[in-house]
Design a protein around this motif. Structure first.
Motif, PDB file in Angstrom:
ATOM      1  N   PRO A  60       0.808  -1.219   0.000  1.00  0.00           N
ATOM      2  CA  PRO A  60       0.000   0.000   0.000  1.00  0.00           C
ATOM      3  C   PRO A  60       0.843   1.273   0.000  1.00  0.00           C
ATOM      4  O   PRO A  60       0.474   2.273  -0.611  1.00  0.00           O
ATOM      5  CB  PRO A  60      -0.810  -0.122   1.298  1.00  0.00           C
ATOM      6  N   ARG A  61       1.981   1.223   0.687  1.00  0.00           N
ATOM      7  CA  ARG A  61       2.854   2.399   0.723  1.00  0.00           C
ATOM      8  C   ARG A  61       3.396   2.722  -0.669  1.00  0.00           C
ATOM      9  O   ARG A  61       3.439   3.883  -1.079  1.00  0.00           O
ATOM     10  CB  ARG A  61       3.995   2.134   1.700  1.00  0.00           C
ATOM     11  N   LEU A 110     -11.315  16.289  17.329  1.00  0.00           N
ATOM     12  CA  LEU A 110     -12.024  15.034  17.056  1.00  0.00           C
ATOM     13  C   LEU A 110     -11.009  13.918  16.829  1.00  0.00           C
ATOM     14  O   LEU A 110     -10.870  13.400  15.714  1.00  0.00           O
ATOM     15  CB  LEU A 110     -12.929  15.193  15.831  1.00  0.00           C
ATOM     16  N   PRO A 111     -10.276  13.531  17.872  1.00  0.00           N
ATOM     17  CA  PRO A 111      -9.205  12.538  17.683  1.00  0.00           C
ATOM     18  C   PRO A 111      -9.694  11.174  17.220  1.00  0.00           C
ATOM     19  O   PRO A 111      -8.939  10.402  16.646  1.00  0.00           O
ATOM     20  CB  PRO A 111      -8.558  12.451  19.073  1.00  0.00           C
ATOM     21  N   GLY A 112     -10.959  10.866  17.460  1.00  0.00           N
ATOM     22  CA  GLY A 112     -11.484   9.576  17.048  1.00  0.00           C
ATOM     23  C   GLY A 112     -12.171   9.598  15.699  1.00  0.00           C
ATOM     24  O   GLY A 112     -12.838   8.622  15.315  1.00  0.00           O
ATOM     25  N   MET A 113     -12.009  10.681  14.940  1.00  0.00           N
ATOM     26  CA  MET A 113     -12.695  10.812  13.649  1.00  0.00           C
ATOM     27  C   MET A 113     -12.225   9.737  12.676  1.00  0.00           C
ATOM     28  O   MET A 113     -11.047   9.378  12.634  1.00  0.00           O
ATOM     29  CB  MET A 113     -12.434  12.201  13.057  1.00  0.00           C
ATOM     30  N   SER A 114     -13.150   9.230  11.884  1.00  0.00           N
ATOM     31  CA  SER A 114     -12.817   8.233  10.877  1.00  0.00           C
ATOM     32  C   SER A 114     -11.967   8.859   9.784  1.00  0.00           C
ATOM     33  O   SER A 114     -11.917  10.091   9.629  1.00  0.00           O
ATOM     34  CB  SER A 114     -14.088   7.652  10.262  1.00  0.00           C
ATOM     35  N   PHE A 115     -11.317   8.007   8.992  1.00  0.00           N
ATOM     36  CA  PHE A 115     -10.478   8.533   7.918  1.00  0.00           C
ATOM     37  C   PHE A 115     -11.316   9.242   6.867  1.00  0.00           C
ATOM     38  O   PHE A 115     -10.840  10.191   6.234  1.00  0.00           O
ATOM     39  CB  PHE A 115      -9.662   7.413   7.280  1.00  0.00           C
ATOM     40  N   ALA A 116     -12.551   8.810   6.670  1.00  0.00           N
ATOM     41  CA  ALA A 116     -13.426   9.508   5.726  1.00  0.00           C
ATOM     42  C   ALA A 116     -13.656  10.949   6.171  1.00  0.00           C
ATOM     43  O   ALA A 116     -13.656  11.878   5.355  1.00  0.00           O
ATOM     44  CB  ALA A 116     -14.760   8.772   5.609  1.00  0.00           C
ATOM     45  N   GLY A 117     -13.839  11.137   7.479  1.00  0.00           N
ATOM     46  CA  GLY A 117     -13.979  12.494   8.002  1.00  0.00           C
ATOM     47  C   GLY A 117     -12.719  13.307   7.827  1.00  0.00           C
ATOM     48  O   GLY A 117     -12.762  14.511   7.550  1.00  0.00           O
ATOM     49  N   ALA A 190      -4.001  -0.216   3.376  1.00  0.00           N
ATOM     50  CA  ALA A 190      -4.899  -0.588   2.278  1.00  0.00           C
ATOM     51  C   ALA A 190      -6.256   0.089   2.399  1.00  0.00           C
ATOM     52  O   ALA A 190      -6.836   0.513   1.386  1.00  0.00           O
ATOM     53  CB  ALA A 190      -5.057  -2.107   2.236  1.00  0.00           C
ATOM     54  N   ASP A 191      -6.785   0.202   3.628  1.00  0.00           N
ATOM     55  CA  ASP A 191      -8.118   0.784   3.783  1.00  0.00           C
ATOM     56  C   ASP A 191      -8.118   2.280   3.481  1.00  0.00           C
ATOM     57  O   ASP A 191      -9.024   2.792   2.812  1.00  0.00           O
ATOM     58  CB  ASP A 191      -8.659   0.509   5.191  1.00  0.00           C
ATOM     59  N   THR A 196      -9.191   6.849  -0.669  1.00  0.00           N
ATOM     60  CA  THR A 196      -8.768   8.062  -1.372  1.00  0.00           C
ATOM     61  C   THR A 196      -8.404   7.822  -2.834  1.00  0.00           C
ATOM     62  O   THR A 196      -8.471   8.748  -3.641  1.00  0.00           O
ATOM     63  CB  THR A 196      -7.550   8.683  -0.666  1.00  0.00           C
ATOM     64  N   ALA A 197      -8.018   6.595  -3.169  1.00  0.00           N
ATOM     65  CA  ALA A 197      -7.585   6.305  -4.537  1.00  0.00           C
ATOM     66  C   ALA A 197      -8.649   6.649  -5.582  1.00  0.00           C
ATOM     67  O   ALA A 197      -8.308   7.226  -6.632  1.00  0.00           O
ATOM     68  CB  ALA A 197      -7.163   4.842  -4.658  1.00  0.00           C
TER      69      ALA A 197
END
Length: 324
Positions: A60-61, A110-117, A190-191, A196-197
């Motif tokens: 993934p990197r 919001l430290p617990g925000m999802s990556f989508a956020g 990967a997630d 974002t891809a």
């Protein structure tokens, strides 16, 4: 550059990207035997920790480096055409700093925000910075001055960077924010890549479609209007593509500057060349970042700064010479 020269460059660049991607899989901060790397690629065993490291970390990197490098480079190329300024890129115009400031607020509040956020906040921050820069330069002006645009971008970028640092000090997130703002792809998984891809790939495809419009815009507003191009609509579409590219790339790798300084006049050639060149440079920088002081890593933004600052000065001197 002629069509033949462009084709040769693109073919050679794609081959170089493929070879460097292979290096990225084989070399890292932790040595992994070549047979294990090949085994992970062709007959993966999830019980083997080295195979898991290749599939979940290095793979993934490496893909992230290709996408992020292409995104930053194409964003810079489009900005150069739209603003008629060969020194413009998403970092120098404050877009990356805007996304970084928004992400600093996310980490603090919001430290617990999802990556989508996080991606959404990155887009909002990038859009805010771009709106401030263009608003400041175009206020009561018919045309956008390229020199003022870079000055405004630098000023807005410094201001937003200072605000992000204030947030880091106040909320005691200085270490996390500092390492992230220095730029790096170590956290790509990967997630996050899968999220974002699609944005980056869609924006890269849109940039290819808009290449002719960017070329016409680079001739100036009056010339573009005379050639039948709707300047306002075309500029808006181009800036939307830049926002998506820069916002997604910053969310993945942090605000890496100097990736988009590729100069040219025909953006039907410059944009695909930027995709290949940006991906190649990002891969090479990441391999160096992992191996220079292994097992520790150098932030990738530092490597780009070491290479990019002299190149930026050279471009500035060349432009100044051309104006004399």
């Amino acid at each position: 550059m002629s069509r033949l020269g462009t084709s040769v460059f693109l073919i050679g660049g794609v081959i170089a990207v493929a070879l460097t991607a292979g290096l990225s899989l084989f070399f890292g901060s932790t040595p992994i035997p070549p047979d294990q790397v090949l085994g992970a690629l062709f007959s993966p065993d999830l019980a083997n920790q080295e195979h898991v490291a290749i599939l979940e970390l290095r793979g993934p990197r490496t893909a992230g480096c290709i996408l992020v490098g292409a995104a930053f480079a194409v964003a810079g190329a489009i900005m150069q055409g739209v603003t008629r300024n060969p020194l413009a890129d998403s970092g120098l115009l404050g877009i990356n700093a805007g996304a970084a400031f928004a992400l600093a607020l996310c980490l603090a509040l919001l430290p617990g925000m999802s990556f989508a956020g996080v991606v959404g906040c990155s887009f909002v921050g990038a859009a805010f910075a771009l709106a401030v820069v263009f608003g400041a330069v175009s206020f009561r002006r018919r045309n956008v001055d390229p020199v003022l645009l870079v000055l405004a971008g630098c000023a807005v970028g410094l201001f937003l960077t200072a605000l992000a640092q204030d947030v880091a000090i106040f909320f005691n997130i200085g270490y996390s924010l500092t390492f992230w703002t220095a730029g790096g792809v170590a956290g790509i998984r990967a997630d996050t890549l899968a999220m974002t891809a699609p944005f980056i790939v869609a924006a890269l495809a849109a940039s290819w479609v808009l290449a002719r419009r960017v070329t016409v815009l680079s001739l100036g507003e009056e010339a573009a209007s005379g050639l039948g191009v709707n300047v306002g609509k075309s500029r808006t579409l181009c800036l939307l593509v830049v926002l998506v590219l820069a916002g997604a790339a910053v969310a993945l790798a942090g605000p890496v500057a100097f990736v988009g300084l590729m100069v040219g006049s025909d953006y039907r050639a410059v944009i695909p060349a930027s995709m290949v060149g940006g991906a190649l440079f990002m891969l090479l920088a990441d391999v160096l970042a992992r191996t220079l002081i292994a097992p520790s890593e150098v932030p990738i933004g530092i490597i780009f700064a070491i290479v990019g600052v002299p190149f930026f000065i050279w471009c500035a001197r060349r432009e100044a010479t051309g104006l004399d």
